[in-house]
Design an enzyme around this catalytic site. Structure first.
Site, PDB file in Angstrom:
ATOM      1  N   ASN A 173     -26.075  -3.409 -17.623  1.00 26.26           N
ATOM      2  CA  ASN A 173     -25.136  -4.532 -17.594  1.00 26.26           C
ATOM      3  C   ASN A 173     -24.285  -4.570 -18.845  1.00 26.26           C
ATOM      4  O   ASN A 173     -24.730  -4.214 -19.931  1.00 26.26           O
ATOM      5  CB  ASN A 173     -25.902  -5.848 -17.446  1.00 26.26           C
ATOM      6  CG  ASN A 173     -26.670  -5.896 -16.142  1.00 26.26           C
ATOM      7  OD1 ASN A 173     -26.423  -5.082 -15.253  1.00 26.26           O
ATOM      8  ND2 ASN A 173     -27.602  -6.813 -16.028  1.00 26.26           N
ATOM      9  N   ASP A 183     -22.750  -7.541 -19.583  1.00 26.45           N
ATOM     10  CA  ASP A 183     -22.451  -8.974 -19.707  1.00 26.45           C
ATOM     11  C   ASP A 183     -23.032  -9.653 -20.938  1.00 26.45           C
ATOM     12  O   ASP A 183     -22.779 -10.838 -21.179  1.00 26.45           O
ATOM     13  CB  ASP A 183     -22.901  -9.722 -18.434  1.00 26.45           C
ATOM     14  CG  ASP A 183     -24.401  -9.548 -18.141  1.00 26.45           C
ATOM     15  OD1 ASP A 183     -25.203  -9.321 -19.079  1.00 26.45           O
ATOM     16  OD2 ASP A 183     -24.778  -9.668 -16.953  1.00 26.45           O
ATOM     17  N   HIS A 189     -24.077   1.169 -20.459  1.00 29.15           N
ATOM     18  CA  HIS A 189     -22.695   1.139 -19.968  1.00 29.15           C
ATOM     19  C   HIS A 189     -21.782   0.281 -20.830  1.00 29.15           C
ATOM     20  O   HIS A 189     -20.735  -0.166 -20.371  1.00 29.15           O
ATOM     21  CB  HIS A 189     -22.666   0.657 -18.507  1.00 29.15           C
ATOM     22  CG  HIS A 189     -23.352   1.603 -17.560  1.00 29.15           C
ATOM     23  ND1 HIS A 189     -23.785   1.238 -16.303  1.00 29.15           N
ATOM     24  CD2 HIS A 189     -23.679   2.921 -17.698  1.00 29.15           C
ATOM     25  CE1 HIS A 189     -24.353   2.287 -15.706  1.00 29.15           C
ATOM     26  NE2 HIS A 189     -24.306   3.318 -16.537  1.00 29.15           N
ATOM     27  N   CYS A 246      -9.982   1.273 -28.398  1.00 32.95           N
ATOM     28  CA  CYS A 246      -8.694   1.922 -28.130  1.00 32.95           C
ATOM     29  C   CYS A 246      -8.861   2.999 -27.051  1.00 32.95           C
ATOM     30  O   CYS A 246      -9.782   3.817 -27.128  1.00 32.95           O
ATOM     31  CB  CYS A 246      -8.188   2.533 -29.424  1.00 32.95           C
ATOM     32  SG  CYS A 246      -6.629   3.375 -29.211  1.00 32.95           S
ATOM     33  N   CYS A 268      -3.769  -1.219 -30.065  1.00 36.25           N
ATOM     34  CA  CYS A 268      -4.674  -0.925 -31.184  1.00 36.25           C
ATOM     35  C   CYS A 268      -3.924  -1.114 -32.503  1.00 36.25           C
ATOM     36  O   CYS A 268      -2.816  -0.581 -32.672  1.00 36.25           O
ATOM     37  CB  CYS A 268      -5.157   0.517 -31.051  1.00 36.25           C
ATOM     38  SG  CYS A 268      -6.126   1.109 -32.430  1.00 36.25           S
ATOM     39  N   CYS A 275      -3.530   2.567 -34.278  1.00 36.47           N
ATOM     40  CA  CYS A 275      -2.692   3.673 -33.798  1.00 36.47           C
ATOM     41  C   CYS A 275      -1.672   3.242 -32.746  1.00 36.47           C
ATOM     42  O   CYS A 275      -0.882   4.067 -32.297  1.00 36.47           O
ATOM     43  CB  CYS A 275      -3.568   4.790 -33.244  1.00 36.47           C
ATOM     44  SG  CYS A 275      -4.328   4.336 -31.686  1.00 36.47           S
ATOM     45  N   GLY A 327     -33.320  -5.304 -10.357  1.00 35.21           N
ATOM     46  CA  GLY A 327     -31.969  -5.712  -9.974  1.00 35.21           C
ATOM     47  C   GLY A 327     -30.925  -4.623 -10.050  1.00 35.21           C
ATOM     48  O   GLY A 327     -29.783  -4.898 -10.395  1.00 35.21           O
ATOM     49  N   ASN A 376     -36.444  -6.309  -6.516  1.00 41.23           N
ATOM     50  CA  ASN A 376     -35.106  -6.335  -5.912  1.00 41.23           C
ATOM     51  C   ASN A 376     -35.242  -6.960  -4.516  1.00 41.23           C
ATOM     52  O   ASN A 376     -36.120  -6.564  -3.754  1.00 41.23           O
ATOM     53  CB  ASN A 376     -34.571  -4.887  -5.791  1.00 41.23           C
ATOM     54  CG  ASN A 376     -33.083  -4.835  -5.495  1.00 41.23           C
ATOM     55  OD1 ASN A 376     -32.567  -5.593  -4.685  1.00 41.23           O
ATOM     56  ND2 ASN A 376     -32.395  -3.918  -6.161  1.00 41.23           N
TER      57      ASN A 376
END
Ligand code: BJW
Length: 243
Positions: free
Chosen positions: A100, A102, A117, A125, A145, A148, A185, A211
């Site tokens: 997740n 979040d 992840h 950037c 950014c 740059c 989950g 699950n």
């Protein structure tokens, strides 16, 4: 839940929990493969979470993440997140691996978290991967950014991208040496995260799935509980340590 599972968890020294979007569902965060709502109903998440989508239409992808970022900032962790904080306090070596983005595990109080992840609260950037300390006040969408001038994007892992350096390796090492692996989950569809419980199985760990729906892991798991994690995990903690 079975007496055997309660006993095993009570005596386990190394436990790993892999979480997916389902653990945040009871906080009100839609799972990744749930239907999108409102403005976003016509898009598939799988088609927005790619570098190609961002290159094609950066504004669209930025706005999708801005919408999701706002949504997660306005929810709170649920009893499933807090049950994992309890486990971390009680198990000698507990590793939480999450897919997740979040940030709800950190907000619940979990400390040792491997984020496979990325995290939607950070921005980097698109051109050179610099993390951006400040963004959002420039009026441009996406913002640029400061170093740059490249386009900024969320610091998450899209399909076809590598996971953060060392994250998968650490998660794999923990999976290969754990006594118990909890898969919570997740649809078990996205790799390499989905390979982790199988690595644990091969090394003899007890694999437990939580699950409401069956997944490709279900036939191989030692225990598979068709239940929402916000109900099952607190009941498990209570059965193992509080009774
Ligand atoms: C409840 C519940 C409740 C509901 N309680 N549960 C091998 C084979 C085939 C393909 C590949 C392969 N290896 C790599 C690939 C390609 C690709 C991939 O996996 N494709 C598949 C779709 C086939 N993988 C990649 O590209 C990855 N990169 C990569 O492999 O690099 C090379 C590498 C190799 C080896 C080592 C290291 C590197 C990158 C994958 C990036 C995934 N990114 C996303 C987006 C993140 C940003 C964002 O959020 O927008 O991550 S995709 C999306 O899927 C998101 C999620 O983290 C991820 C997993 O989804 P998750 O969490 O399982 O959610 P859902 O919605 O699928 O399921 C929710 C579940 O909850 C359901 O089962 C419900 O039933 C359940 N549920 N309510 C408990 N109350």
């Amino acid at each position: 839940m079975t007496a055997e599972l309660v006993e095993r968890l009570r005596s386990a020294r190394r436990v790993i929990a892999l979480t997916g979007a389902g653990i945040s569902a009871e906080s009100g965060v839609p799972t990744f493969r749930d239907a999108q709502t409102g403005l976003w109903a016509k898009y598939r998440p799988e088609d927005l979470a790619t570098p190609e989508a961002f290159a094609r239409d950066p504004r669209l992808v930025w706005e999708w993440y801005a919408w999701r970022r706002e949504r997660v900032q306005n929810v709170v962790p649920n009893p499933g997140h807090f049950a994992l904080v309890e486990m971390e306090r009680r198990i000698p070596e507990f590793t939480l691996v999450t897919q997740n983005v979040d940030d709800l595990h950190r907000r619940a109080g979990s400390k040792r978290i491997i984020e496979l992840h990325g995290n939607i609260t950070r921005v980097k950037c698109f051109e050179n991967n610099h993390l951006a300390a400040h963004w959002g006040e420039q009026g441009q969408i996406p913002p640029r950014c400061a170093e740059c001038g490249g386009l900024l994007r969320p610091d998450v892992v899209w399909f076809g991208e590598n996971l953060p350096a060392g994250a998968f390796e650490q998660a794999l090492a923990a999976s290969e040496t754990c006594d118990m692996f909890l898969s919570i989950g997740t649809s078990s569809l996205v790799y390499p995260a989905a390979s982790l419980p199988f690595a644990a199985l091969e090394r003899g760990a007890t694999v437990v799935e939580v699950n409401p729906n069956a997944t490709s892991l279900t036939p191989r798991a030692h225990h598979s509980f068709r239940a929402p994690s916000g109900e099952f995990l607190p009941a498990l903690v209570s059965a193992v340590w509080l009774r």
